[in-house]
Design an enzyme around this catalytic site. Structure first.
Site, PDB file in Angstrom:
ATOM      1  N   GLU A 158     140.756 -13.260 144.525  1.00  0.00           N
ATOM      2  CA  GLU A 158     141.728 -13.959 145.174  1.00  0.00           C
ATOM      3  C   GLU A 158     142.964 -13.429 144.898  1.00  0.00           C
ATOM      4  O   GLU A 158     144.134 -13.949 145.564  1.00  0.00           O
ATOM      5  CB  GLU A 158     141.461 -15.276 144.718  1.00  0.00           C
ATOM      6  CG  GLU A 158     140.437 -16.118 145.377  1.00  0.00           C
ATOM      7  CD  GLU A 158     139.091 -15.790 144.705  1.00  0.00           C
ATOM      8  OE1 GLU A 158     138.913 -15.394 143.540  1.00  0.00           O
ATOM      9  OE2 GLU A 158     138.143 -15.504 145.553  1.00  0.00           O
ATOM     10  N   ALA A 216     140.759  -9.858 134.821  1.00  0.00           N
ATOM     11  CA  ALA A 216     139.956  -9.138 133.972  1.00  0.00           C
ATOM     12  C   ALA A 216     138.721  -9.056 134.788  1.00  0.00           C
ATOM     13  O   ALA A 216     138.172 -10.271 135.035  1.00  0.00           O
ATOM     14  CB  ALA A 216     139.875  -9.703 132.699  1.00  0.00           C
ATOM     15  N   VAL A 217     138.216  -7.880 135.145  1.00  0.00           N
ATOM     16  CA  VAL A 217     136.778  -7.777 135.631  1.00  0.00           C
ATOM     17  C   VAL A 217     136.065  -7.026 134.613  1.00  0.00           C
ATOM     18  O   VAL A 217     136.577  -6.155 134.236  1.00  0.00           O
ATOM     19  CB  VAL A 217     136.964  -7.262 137.011  1.00  0.00           C
ATOM     20  CG1 VAL A 217     135.649  -7.031 137.548  1.00  0.00           C
ATOM     21  CG2 VAL A 217     137.861  -7.600 137.917  1.00  0.00           C
ATOM     22  N   ARG A 249     142.263  -4.329 125.236  1.00  0.00           N
ATOM     23  CA  ARG A 249     143.332  -4.041 126.318  1.00  0.00           C
ATOM     24  C   ARG A 249     144.313  -5.272 126.548  1.00  0.00           C
ATOM     25  O   ARG A 249     145.029  -5.025 127.419  1.00  0.00           O
ATOM     26  CB  ARG A 249     142.672  -3.226 127.569  1.00  0.00           C
ATOM     27  CG  ARG A 249     142.414  -1.988 127.106  1.00  0.00           C
ATOM     28  CD  ARG A 249     141.183  -1.559 127.979  1.00  0.00           C
ATOM     29  NE  ARG A 249     141.094  -0.190 128.017  1.00  0.00           N
ATOM     30  CZ  ARG A 249     139.951   0.276 126.853  1.00  0.00           C
ATOM     31  NH1 ARG A 249     139.379  -0.698 126.074  1.00  0.00           N
ATOM     32  NH2 ARG A 249     139.632   1.411 126.724  1.00  0.00           N
ATOM     33  N   HIS A 294     128.373  -6.475 141.412  1.00  0.00           N
ATOM     34  CA  HIS A 294     129.482  -7.558 141.795  1.00  0.00           C
ATOM     35  C   HIS A 294     130.745  -6.932 141.464  1.00  0.00           C
ATOM     36  O   HIS A 294     132.015  -7.095 142.191  1.00  0.00           O
ATOM     37  CB  HIS A 294     129.209  -8.888 141.328  1.00  0.00           C
ATOM     38  CG  HIS A 294     130.061  -9.877 141.909  1.00  0.00           C
ATOM     39  ND1 HIS A 294     130.044 -10.497 143.279  1.00  0.00           N
ATOM     40  CD2 HIS A 294     130.819 -10.822 141.194  1.00  0.00           C
ATOM     41  CE1 HIS A 294     130.734 -11.255 143.413  1.00  0.00           C
ATOM     42  NE2 HIS A 294     131.507 -11.440 142.208  1.00  0.00           N
ATOM     43  N   PHE A 352     149.514  -3.624 139.459  1.00  0.00           N
ATOM     44  CA  PHE A 352     148.125  -3.622 139.155  1.00  0.00           C
ATOM     45  C   PHE A 352     147.885  -3.738 137.627  1.00  0.00           C
ATOM     46  O   PHE A 352     147.317  -3.040 136.911  1.00  0.00           O
ATOM     47  CB  PHE A 352     147.266  -2.528 139.659  1.00  0.00           C
ATOM     48  CG  PHE A 352     145.873  -2.675 139.627  1.00  0.00           C
ATOM     49  CD1 PHE A 352     145.153  -3.358 140.530  1.00  0.00           C
ATOM     50  CD2 PHE A 352     145.022  -1.558 139.094  1.00  0.00           C
ATOM     51  CE1 PHE A 352     143.718  -3.593 140.402  1.00  0.00           C
ATOM     52  CE2 PHE A 352     143.593  -1.701 138.994  1.00  0.00           C
ATOM     53  CZ  PHE A 352     143.153  -2.912 139.664  1.00  0.00           C
ATOM     54  N   THR A 393     124.817  -6.537 137.969  1.00  0.00           N
ATOM     55  CA  THR A 393     125.096  -6.317 139.167  1.00  0.00           C
ATOM     56  C   THR A 393     126.023  -5.656 139.918  1.00  0.00           C
ATOM     57  O   THR A 393     127.047  -5.194 138.957  1.00  0.00           O
ATOM     58  CB  THR A 393     124.797  -7.535 140.472  1.00  0.00           C
ATOM     59  OG1 THR A 393     126.266  -8.084 140.329  1.00  0.00           O
ATOM     60  CG2 THR A 393     123.685  -8.437 139.996  1.00  0.00           C
TER      61      THR A 393
HETATM   62  N1  INI Z   1     136.210 -12.627 138.655  1.00  0.00           N
HETATM   63  C1  INI Z   1     136.912 -11.891 137.739  1.00  0.00           C
HETATM   64  O1  INI Z   1     138.110 -12.092 137.686  1.00  0.00           O
HETATM   65  N2  INI Z   1     136.418 -11.161 136.918  1.00  0.00           N
HETATM   66  C2  INI Z   1     135.240 -11.186 136.835  1.00  0.00           C
HETATM   67  O2  INI Z   1     134.431 -10.584 135.972  1.00  0.00           O
HETATM   68  C3  INI Z   1     134.238 -11.537 137.643  1.00  0.00           C
HETATM   69  N3  INI Z   1     132.790 -11.378 137.825  1.00  0.00           N
HETATM   70  O3  INI Z   1     132.353 -10.774 136.880  1.00  0.00           O
HETATM   71  O4  INI Z   1     132.269 -12.149 138.680  1.00  0.00           O
HETATM   72  C4  INI Z   1     134.940 -12.432 138.806  1.00  0.00           C
HETATM   73  N4  INI Z   1     134.242 -13.048 139.689  1.00  0.00           N
HETATM   74  C5  INI Z   1     134.695 -13.872 140.534  1.00  0.00           C
HETATM   75  C6  INI Z   1     135.557 -13.409 141.945  1.00  0.00           C
HETATM   76  O5  INI Z   1     136.856 -12.872 141.329  1.00  0.00           O
HETATM   77  C7  INI Z   1     135.788 -14.530 142.870  1.00  0.00           C
HETATM   78  O6  INI Z   1     136.489 -15.490 142.356  1.00  0.00           O
HETATM   79  C8  INI Z   1     134.475 -15.061 143.533  1.00  0.00           C
HETATM   80  O7  INI Z   1     133.740 -14.133 143.943  1.00  0.00           O
HETATM   81  C9  INI Z   1     134.945 -15.964 144.592  1.00  0.00           C
HETATM   82  O8  INI Z   1     135.298 -15.249 145.576  1.00  0.00           O
END
Ligand code: INI
Length: 157
Positions: free
Chosen positions: A60, A82-83, A129, A90, A115, A88
């Site tokens: 978002e 933080a991703v 980090r 995703h 970024f 999967t």
């Molecule tokens: N969102 C993150 O910010 N970090 C993540 O690691 C993550 N994982 O792993 O799923 C994540 N998922 C939610 C995504 O950003 C959206 O909010 C969701 O898909 C709704 O659009």
């Protein structure tokens, strides 16, 4: 000799900065936010010149960043998230969407969009980090925001 331009840290007291930060992995993103806010404050940006928009997850971030950049109120918009890789793919979709979306927001508006999103294999990497032994991506992004804002001012004059 060629003219050279680079950003510096002068005269930020009039500047406003936007920050978009995601709640997902909050223990990490809150540390990124602390690093960014401390860096802006240390550079002389008044606290009330920084607006923080929270979004649910990193996916978002671009829309909120575009909205802030379009408002013309900010000299830069800092994106923090933080991703962390799961089972999967995703995370790969999120990472691609956020990096492309942040770039588009900057290029569409002419406002620097930074970024500061960690893209990690493990939670441990993210901890390192977010103020651990590999620095703080929020601090780094805020420093880059200050530099880019300054550089663009110079290039405009
Ligand atoms: N969102 C993150 O910010 N970090 C993540 O690691 C993550 N994982 O792993 O799923 C994540 N998922 C939610 C995504 O950003 C959206 O909010 C969701 O898909 C709704 O659009």
């Amino acid at each position: 000799m060629a003219n050279q331009f680079a950003g510096d840290r002068n005269s930020v007291s009039e500047d406003r900065f936007g920050v978009v930060v995601s709640r997902y992995n909050h223990s990490i993103t809150s540390q990124l936010l602390n690093g960014a806010l401390e860096t802006l404050t240390a550079a002389g940006v008044p606290e009330d010149h920084v607006d923080v928009a929270w979004v649910p997850g990193a996916f978002e971030i671009p829309l909120a960043a575009l909205r802030l950049a379009n408002s013309r109120k900010y000299v830069a918009v800092i994106c923090l998230g933080a991703v962390i890789r799961g089972e999967t793919s995703h995370d790969q979709h999120i990472n691609r969407a956020v990096s492309i979306g942040a770039t588009q927001a900057a290029l569409q508006t002419g406002v620097p969009v930074l970024f500061g999103v960690l893209t990690c294999d493990t939670l441990e990497q993210a901890i390192h980090r977010a103020g651990g032994n590999v620095g703080n991506k929020g601090t780094e992004s805020a420093a880059a925001a200050l530099e880019m804002a300054s550089l663009l001012k110079k290039l405009n004059t």
